[in-house]
Scaffold this motif. Structure first.
Motif: not given
Ligand code: TYD
Length: 211
Positions: A106-109, A138-140, A162-166
């Motif tokens: 939903g949110i990502l795709k 956190s993504i890190d 990274r952007q997708k993980h965020e």
């Protein structure tokens, strides 16, 4: 609240430690003499596991097609395992459930959330988890854990940038707000033991005490 047994789900982005925490919970419940089962999504019985393999091996799958496959697997998982276990009085601990589809598909795709909710209704009806733990890191931290865990894994999900993980992290925070009545958001950046203490506290005060 599911009448006899209970479904407790773990959600979060890749690398937050869901499987570890879910397994610690299974151990804790079984040490307390509770009837407990562990399962995960995508997965479940034969059909669900085969669908998991299809999803893992497919490159550039259309998001709607992916969503349909996930819900077909979820239906199989629900009728063959989750529902019978709940009816037999088990605590069912599930690593991911339909909230993962809300966030990833939903949110990502950008598959419409209404369509996902319609499929949810078809697959499992009004059934809901009794409680959901969102592990938030956190993504890190989550990326470090992912690299440490599987250095050579070429499935689609591990290539996410990274952007997708965020986006996934923010998406989960939003879902946890919407379903706040069944969610506990837990900072998953500390040691396994520290995180588990928080998981247990969240569940002990709500689900376990109400048993
Ligand atoms: P995961 O449990 O993280 O697999 P592994 O144990 O191999 O790390 O789940 C695999 C991926 O499936 C994960 O990146 C999220 C994705 N997924 C969805 O996109 N939608 C869903 O509905 C579910 C259940 C999972």
């Amino acid at each position: 609240m599911n009448s006899i047994g209970k479904l407790i789900t773990f959600e979060g982005g890749d690398g937050v430690g869901k499987s570890t925490q879910a397994k610690l919970l299974v151990q804790k419940l079984s040490d307390l003499g509770k009837k407990v089962k562990f399962t995960r999504e995508p997965g479940g019985e034969k059909i669900g596991e085969e669908i998991r393999q299809i999803l893992k091996n497919s490159q550039n799958i259309d998001p709607v097609c992916e969503t349909l496959l996930l819900f077909a697997g979820r239906r199989d998982h629900f009728i063959k395992l989750i529902s019978p276990w709940i009816n037999q009085g088990y605590f069912v601990i599930c690593d991911r459930f339909y909230d993962s589809s809300l966030v990833y598909q939903g949110i990502l795709k950008e598959v419409p959330i209404n369509d996902i909710m319609k499929l949810k209704q078809i697959a499992v009806g009004d059934f809901e988890p009794d409680f959901t733990i969102l592990l938030d890191a956190s993504i890190d931290v989550s990326m470090q854990r992912m690299f440490a865990r599987k250095i050579t894994n070429d499935d689609e999900y591990d290539k996410m940038d990274r952007q997708k993980h965020e986006l996934i992290r923010k998406g989960y925070q939003k879902i946890a707000e919407i379903f706040s009545f069944r969610y506990a958001v837990i900072n998953a950046e500390k040691s396994e033991k520290t995180v588990f203490a928080k998981v247990w506290k969240a569940l002990e005060n709500t689900i376990i005490d109400g048993d």
